[in-house]
Design an enzyme around this catalytic site. Structure first.
Site, PDB file in Angstrom:
ATOM      1  N   GLU A  64      -9.891 -26.050 -34.764  1.00 45.53           N
ATOM      2  CA  GLU A  64      -9.251 -27.172 -34.065  1.00 45.53           C
ATOM      3  C   GLU A  64     -10.282 -27.934 -33.234  1.00 45.53           C
ATOM      4  O   GLU A  64     -10.312 -29.165 -33.222  1.00 45.53           O
ATOM      5  CB  GLU A  64      -8.124 -26.660 -33.180  1.00 45.53           C
ATOM      6  CG  GLU A  64      -7.339 -27.751 -32.473  1.00 45.53           C
ATOM      7  CD  GLU A  64      -6.223 -27.201 -31.603  1.00 45.53           C
ATOM      8  OE1 GLU A  64      -5.544 -28.005 -30.925  1.00 45.53           O
ATOM      9  OE2 GLU A  64      -6.020 -25.969 -31.589  1.00 45.53           O
ATOM     10  N   HIS A  83      -3.901 -22.661 -23.641  1.00 44.62           N
ATOM     11  CA  HIS A  83      -3.684 -23.185 -24.991  1.00 44.62           C
ATOM     12  C   HIS A  83      -3.712 -22.057 -26.022  1.00 44.62           C
ATOM     13  O   HIS A  83      -2.929 -22.057 -26.989  1.00 44.62           O
ATOM     14  CB  HIS A  83      -4.761 -24.229 -25.298  1.00 44.62           C
ATOM     15  CG  HIS A  83      -4.754 -24.737 -26.695  1.00 44.62           C
ATOM     16  ND1 HIS A  83      -5.664 -24.323 -27.643  1.00 44.62           N
ATOM     17  CD2 HIS A  83      -3.935 -25.621 -27.323  1.00 44.62           C
ATOM     18  CE1 HIS A  83      -5.418 -24.937 -28.777  1.00 44.62           C
ATOM     19  NE2 HIS A  83      -4.378 -25.723 -28.618  1.00 44.62           N
ATOM     20  N   GLU A 114      -0.441 -20.328 -25.955  1.00 45.65           N
ATOM     21  CA  GLU A 114       0.561 -21.157 -26.641  1.00 45.65           C
ATOM     22  C   GLU A 114       0.555 -20.877 -28.136  1.00 45.65           C
ATOM     23  O   GLU A 114       1.608 -20.730 -28.768  1.00 45.65           O
ATOM     24  CB  GLU A 114       0.273 -22.633 -26.387  1.00 45.65           C
ATOM     25  CG  GLU A 114       1.174 -23.590 -27.140  1.00 45.65           C
ATOM     26  CD  GLU A 114       0.469 -24.854 -27.587  1.00 45.65           C
ATOM     27  OE1 GLU A 114       0.546 -25.198 -28.793  1.00 45.65           O
ATOM     28  OE2 GLU A 114      -0.163 -25.503 -26.735  1.00 45.65           O
ATOM     29  N   HIS A 115      -0.636 -20.795 -28.722  1.00 45.46           N
ATOM     30  CA  HIS A 115      -0.744 -20.489 -30.150  1.00 45.46           C
ATOM     31  C   HIS A 115      -0.219 -19.088 -30.454  1.00 45.46           C
ATOM     32  O   HIS A 115       0.519 -18.872 -31.427  1.00 45.46           O
ATOM     33  CB  HIS A 115      -2.207 -20.579 -30.589  1.00 45.46           C
ATOM     34  CG  HIS A 115      -2.670 -21.954 -30.912  1.00 45.46           C
ATOM     35  ND1 HIS A 115      -3.266 -22.294 -32.106  1.00 45.46           N
ATOM     36  CD2 HIS A 115      -2.623 -23.100 -30.186  1.00 45.46           C
ATOM     37  CE1 HIS A 115      -3.578 -23.587 -32.104  1.00 45.46           C
ATOM     38  NE2 HIS A 115      -3.202 -24.098 -30.944  1.00 45.46           N
TER      39      HIS A 115
END
Length: 440
Positions: free
Chosen positions: A146, A66, A69-70
């Protein structure tokens, strides 16, 4: 890479539900290109899929998929982070990405005339992202925010607790985002190693849906395809479960509404029972006309949010029932939910209810596949999940062919005490009567 080197792999076509034609081509370096040709549409959806997600991670780098991905949106030698978004949004388009347990997808959508731009931007991200130390430090803080946001949303937090209880000590049980501790432990060298090990030609798929031809897509992609690294496709550790009795996981939080998530360990996406399980899930809680929605919300007034969902992975699966309600009503809601589950095991389904549920599932699929973005998702998920594109007509026929006996049999297989796991975010600090209820 010259277009002449492209090797045809397979062709799937279906004109029953939507006027699209499917094509799949495998390139010599292992990359695959798939298209859903939809000449009637104005927009084109482009997705670069990579077969890696959170279950490929070691515990020490939990959340790295993840994180990457960012980071791929933070900049390349050609574009800054702002210029990446402006390149697509500046023509009225949309660009984003998502990470799951088994997949990562970078996707964009815009008018068909901007197809070349969408493809170039997405390839730029995957091939040329810089991974600077400054970007890593900033994005680490962003992802921590987040995580904090999710923790402030009990409906999201209860799902993480449920997965942790369903798959204890395993990648499937860890949050996709990782934790503050694991994020702090991930260094640039480890990110580059994970990226280099998993973002490979053999593990990458380009999917395009919209008013473009397969040959046009292959020609456009040829200029980028040879730049993807070769390497062996990665593998993950299979899921395991040694559960022999119901499990309860409580998280005490002062909140206005309790969040309940009941998980039932079920089958993988390859199990033939999955078709009956889809019908069972829809009948139980997928829609406003489902049994649990009608019972808990409309009849009893116990909850506003009531739904169920099934997630089928490569080697495991779970059906989840989620309810938001007053903490004092948790025992009653759980009692009624378990009663409906027992009814599905004990009592034959009516032909009317079965048909209505099947029509709902087929109708939802038809509506969703009118969209180029959903067609792109359908193709990507099919190819990574099953190694082929499942024509929508075939999926429709499988749902329509499910019998009442098959639904009852799959309920009997999975609705058992030793398959139940309850997660709860609420003010309740003791399981109390809940344990007795889950013993069936």
């Amino acid at each position: 890479m010259a277009v002449g080197n492209i090797l045809p792999l397979s062709l799937r076509a279906c004109r029953v539900l939507c006027p699209q034609v499917y094509h799949v081509t495998r390139l010599p370096n292992g990359l695959s290109v798939a298209t859903a040709e939809m000449p009637q549409m104005a927009s084109v959806a482009v997705g670069l899929w990579v077969g890696v997600g959170s279950r490929y991670e070691e515990k020490s780098v939990s959340g790295v998929a993840h994180f990457i991905e960012h980071l791929l949106f933070k900049g390349t030698p050609r574009r800054s982070a702002r210029e990446i978004s402006e390149a697509v949004e500046g023509v009225g388009g949309y660009i984003n990405a998502f990470t799951t347990e088994e997949l990562t997808c970078f996707h964009a959508r815009a008018h068909r005339k901007h197809f070349d731009r969408l493809l170039e931007v997405l390839c730029d991200l995957l091939l040329h992202s810089k991974f600077t130390s400054a970007d890593i430090a900033r994005e680490r803080d962003v992802i921590k925010e987040e995580i904090a946001m999710y923790r402030d949303q009990p409906s999201q937090w209860v799902q993480d607790l449920l997965h942790e209880a369903l798959w204890p000590g395993q990648p499937l049980g860890r949050p996709l985002t990782g934790t503050e501790k694991s994020l702090d432990g991930v260094r640039r060298a480890e990110m580059l190693k994970f990226f280099g090990t998993n973002y490979l030609a053999e593990n990458t798929l380009l999917v395009v849906a919209g008013p473009v031809t397969h040959r046009e897509v292959c020609r456009a992609f040829a200029r980028y395809a040879g730049k993807f690294r070769a390497g062996k496709k990665p593998a993950f550790v299979p899921a395991q479960s040694h559960q022999t009795r119901p499990v309860i996981r409580l998280h005490v939080k002062k909140t206005e509404q309790a969040q309940l998530a009941l998980g039932i360990r079920a089958c993988s996406r390859h199990d033939e029972r999955r078709h009956a399980l889809r019908v069972l899930n829809a009948m139980l809680g997928e829609s406003m006309s489902s049994r649990l929605f009608q019972l808990l919300r409309e009849d009893q007034g116990l909850a506003y949010s009531v739904y169920s969902s099934w997630a089928g992975m490569e080697d495991a699966g779970a059906l989840t029932i989620a309810v938001g309600l007053d903490a004092d009503d948790v025992p009653q809601a759980l009692r009624l939910t378990l009663r409906e589950m027992r009814r599905l095991v004990a009592q034959p389904l009516s032909r009317t209810e079965l048909r209505r549920t099947q029509d709902y599932l087929i109708g939802q699929m038809e509506l969703q596949l009118e969209s180029t973005e959903n067609q792109m998702n359908w193709v990507g998920e099919c190819l990574f999940g099953y190694g082929k594109i499942v024509p929508p007509a075939e999926a429709r026929d499988r749902v329509a062919a499910v019998t009442a006996a098959e639904v009852r049999a799959v309920a009997s297989d999975f609705f058992r005490p030793e398959r139940l796991t309850l997660a709860l975010v609420s003010t309740l600090d003791k399981p109390g009567a809940l344990e007795k209820l889950l013993r069936w």
